[in-house]
Design a protein around this motif. Structure first.
Motif, PDB file in Angstrom:
ATOM      1  N   VAL A  58       0.972  -1.366   0.059  1.00 15.54           N
ATOM      2  CA  VAL A  58       0.060   0.045  -0.036  1.00 15.54           C
ATOM      3  C   VAL A  58       0.868   1.150   0.003  1.00 15.54           C
ATOM      4  N   LEU A  59       1.711   1.298   0.895  1.00 13.68           N
ATOM      5  CA  LEU A  59       2.679   2.409   1.038  1.00 13.68           C
ATOM      6  C   LEU A  59       3.502   2.613  -0.510  1.00 13.68           C
ATOM      7  N   ARG A  60       3.869   1.574  -1.108  1.00 18.82           N
ATOM      8  CA  ARG A  60       4.796   1.837  -2.389  1.00 18.82           C
ATOM      9  C   ARG A  60       3.809   2.201  -3.322  1.00 18.82           C
ATOM     10  N   GLU A  61       2.614   1.590  -3.460  1.00 16.80           N
ATOM     11  CA  GLU A  61       1.630   2.231  -4.676  1.00 16.80           C
ATOM     12  C   GLU A  61       1.068   3.595  -4.360  1.00 16.80           C
ATOM     13  N   ALA A  62       0.948   4.031  -3.040  1.00 17.99           N
ATOM     14  CA  ALA A  62       0.355   5.226  -2.724  1.00 17.99           C
ATOM     15  C   ALA A  62       1.566   6.329  -3.176  1.00 17.99           C
ATOM     16  N   ARG A  63       2.772   5.965  -2.620  1.00 15.15           N
ATOM     17  CA  ARG A  63       3.938   6.844  -3.160  1.00 15.15           C
ATOM     18  C   ARG A  63       4.019   7.014  -4.588  1.00 15.15           C
ATOM     19  N   ALA A  64       3.944   6.094  -5.080  1.00 12.84           N
ATOM     20  CA  ALA A  64       3.902   5.943  -6.784  1.00 12.84           C
ATOM     21  C   ALA A  64       3.017   7.073  -7.383  1.00 12.84           C
ATOM     22  N   LEU A  65       1.598   6.965  -6.477  1.00 16.90           N
ATOM     23  CA  LEU A  65       0.442   7.719  -7.022  1.00 16.90           C
ATOM     24  C   LEU A  65       0.863   9.342  -6.773  1.00 16.90           C
ATOM     25  N   GLY A  66       1.726   9.682  -5.712  1.00 18.88           N
ATOM     26  CA  GLY A  66       1.988  11.057  -5.535  1.00 18.88           C
ATOM     27  C   GLY A  66       1.719  11.185  -3.968  1.00 18.88           C
ATOM     28  N   ALA A  67       1.218  10.425  -3.205  1.00 22.84           N
ATOM     29  CA  ALA A  67       1.085  10.762  -2.020  1.00 22.84           C
ATOM     30  C   ALA A  67       2.447  11.251  -1.125  1.00 22.84           C
ATOM     31  N   ALA A  68       2.386  12.088  -0.057  1.00 20.92           N
ATOM     32  CA  ALA A  68       3.734  12.742   0.164  1.00 20.92           C
ATOM     33  C   ALA A  68       3.483  12.600   1.854  1.00 20.92           C
ATOM     34  N   GLN A  69       2.447  12.662   2.236  1.00 21.10           N
ATOM     35  CA  GLN A  69       2.272  13.087   3.782  1.00 21.10           C
ATOM     36  C   GLN A  69       1.440  11.524   4.334  1.00 21.10           C
ATOM     37  N   LEU A  70       1.976  10.945   5.124  1.00 18.73           N
ATOM     38  CA  LEU A  70       1.435   9.731   5.801  1.00 18.73           C
ATOM     39  C   LEU A  70       1.337   9.869   7.212  1.00 18.73           C
TER      40      LEU A  70
END
Length: 411
Positions: free
Chosen positions: A66-78
């Motif tokens: 999930v973290l890898r896919e979200a980062r690839a989409l552009g998510a920056a804050q977790l």
């Protein structure tokens, strides 16, 4: 609880998002709700009241995907949240993975289980900052509202957070019981050297909606508390930034829900359900995709659930022809459902809504109730625990609207 990470940090860590269809922007904020398990039993918790129906949790490997896919989409804050994320033994592993991916990370916690050993490990893993919750500035009320004896422990944890060099946000949810203590809560935050204090007045979803009659403040309480906050802001300057969020019921215009449905926020529930807001799974007529069944990119851009309330095409009157719709995007879909029985209706907080009088009546009723100290005798609060969750789930969907409607109308 709200994540108050600095926007300049988000900009510095912004990813290169994959190609996106049409004008849908990538998600920027990922909330990883690692578990619904929690040692506290807060009466205002935003977790679904029927959380016992969703007891499955993603594995470590699934969360890393999930973290890898979200980062690839552009998510920056977790944000790592729950329940209580410290109940996951793999929290440090997930923080470390997030650090390597370039996320700005925030731990949103009750502090229960945050030992010096775990603080050392989280520091080494690269955690950026911690948001610590209190229920009040007094031991009596803090422990009552959470149905635990945790006040002294929380104070020790706050000191440890600072000793380990973490920036700290102190969070206290406000309501009828503790609004008169705002000055003492601010004094407590200053004594703990918190960089930020979030005084988040209760928004009425989840368990807070179940306990709304007991928690709803009076307009006078809110006005007095806000005056106190403004006085402290002038006195302390930048020593601690104080955020005071007014509850929607006392407004005449709605707020954008998570800055727009499927616009910025992407929440992943413990069982992998992907959500456009914290409480979206309470809405009828929507099936929320699961990260174990569908790639995150497909969920964000193509799923019916994330597209249902994007843009303006879904709007009914009076929103459809309103000249303010681009400002508030119709308000909150969960609030519209809870107060009108239809998530496509105008948020009844808006005084243009034909259902606005219902909000007015709730506020008026709060002004006529007995003092908060007597409320629990007249109508006991319902604490968040497994037994009550199962009881509410058995009674219905665990989050019934104020105005029940037929299943055909609800979908």
């Amino acid at each position: 609880m709200t994540d108050l990470s600095r926007p300049d940090t988000i900009a510095q860590t912004a990813a290169r998002p994959e190609a996106k269809p049409d004008a849908i922007a990538p998600p920027l904020w990922l909330l990883a709700e690692l578990t619904y398990r929690c040692p506290l039993h807060c009466v205002f918790c935003y977790n679904p009241t029927n959380y016992t129906d969703h007891s499955r949790e993603l594995s470590t490997a699934q969360w890393i995907d999930v973290l890898r896919e979200a980062r690839a989409l552009g998510a920056a804050q977790l944000g790592f949240s729950g329940g209580e994320p410290l109940l996951r033994d793999d929290l440090e592993v997930l923080v470390g993975e997030a650090r390597q991916l370039g996320f700005y990370t925030n731990l949103i916690t009750s502090g229960i289980g945050l030992t010096d050993t775990r603080l050392d490990a989280l520091k080494a893993a690269g955690l950026d900052h911690i948001q610590l919750s209190f229920q009040d500035s007094t031991q009596e009320l803090n422990d009552f509202l959470s149905s635990t004896r945790t006040f002294d422990l929380k104070k020790r944890v706050a000191a440890s957070i600072k000793a380990h060099g973490f920036p700290m946000v102190l969070n206290c949810v406000l309501h009828r019981f503790n609004l008169p203590h705002v000055d003492k809560i601010i004094d407590m935050a200053l004594a703990m050297d918190a960089e930020y204090l979030e005084l988040a007045n209760t928004q009425y979803y989840g368990w807070a909606h179940t306990n709304r009659a007991q928690l709803m403040p009076t307009a006078g309480q809110l006005q007095e508390a806000e005056a106190v906050v403004n006085r402290y802001r002038k006195e302390i300057g930048e020593r601690c930034k104080i955020f005071f969020v007014v509850p929607d019921y006392f407004e005449t215009r709605p707020k954008r829900c998570m800055n727009g449905w499927g616009a910025v926020f992407l929440g992943i529930a413990p069982d992998g359900a992907a959500l456009p807001c914290h409480t979206a799974r309470s809405l009828p007529g929507l099936t929320f995709p699961n990260v174990t069944d569908m790639p995150l990119r497909e969920i964000w851009y193509e799923s019916d659930a994330f597209n249902r309330f994007r843009g303006f095409g879904w709007m009914k009157e009076p929103c459809r022809s309103c000249d303010e719709k681009e400002r508030d995007l119709g308000g909150c879909r969960c609030q519209a459902y809870l107060l009108t029985g239809d998530p496509a209706n105008a948020d009844p907080v808006c005084d243009k809504s034909p259902e606005h009088e219902h909000v007015v009546q709730v506020v008026r009723a709060a002004a006529t109730r007995t003092p908060a100290q007597q409320i629990t005798k007249e109508q006991p609060v319902l604490f968040r625990n497994d037994a009550n969750s199962r009881r509410l789930a058995a009674a219905g969907d665990g989050h019934p609207p104020d105005h029940p409607v037929s299943r055909g109308e609800r979908t």
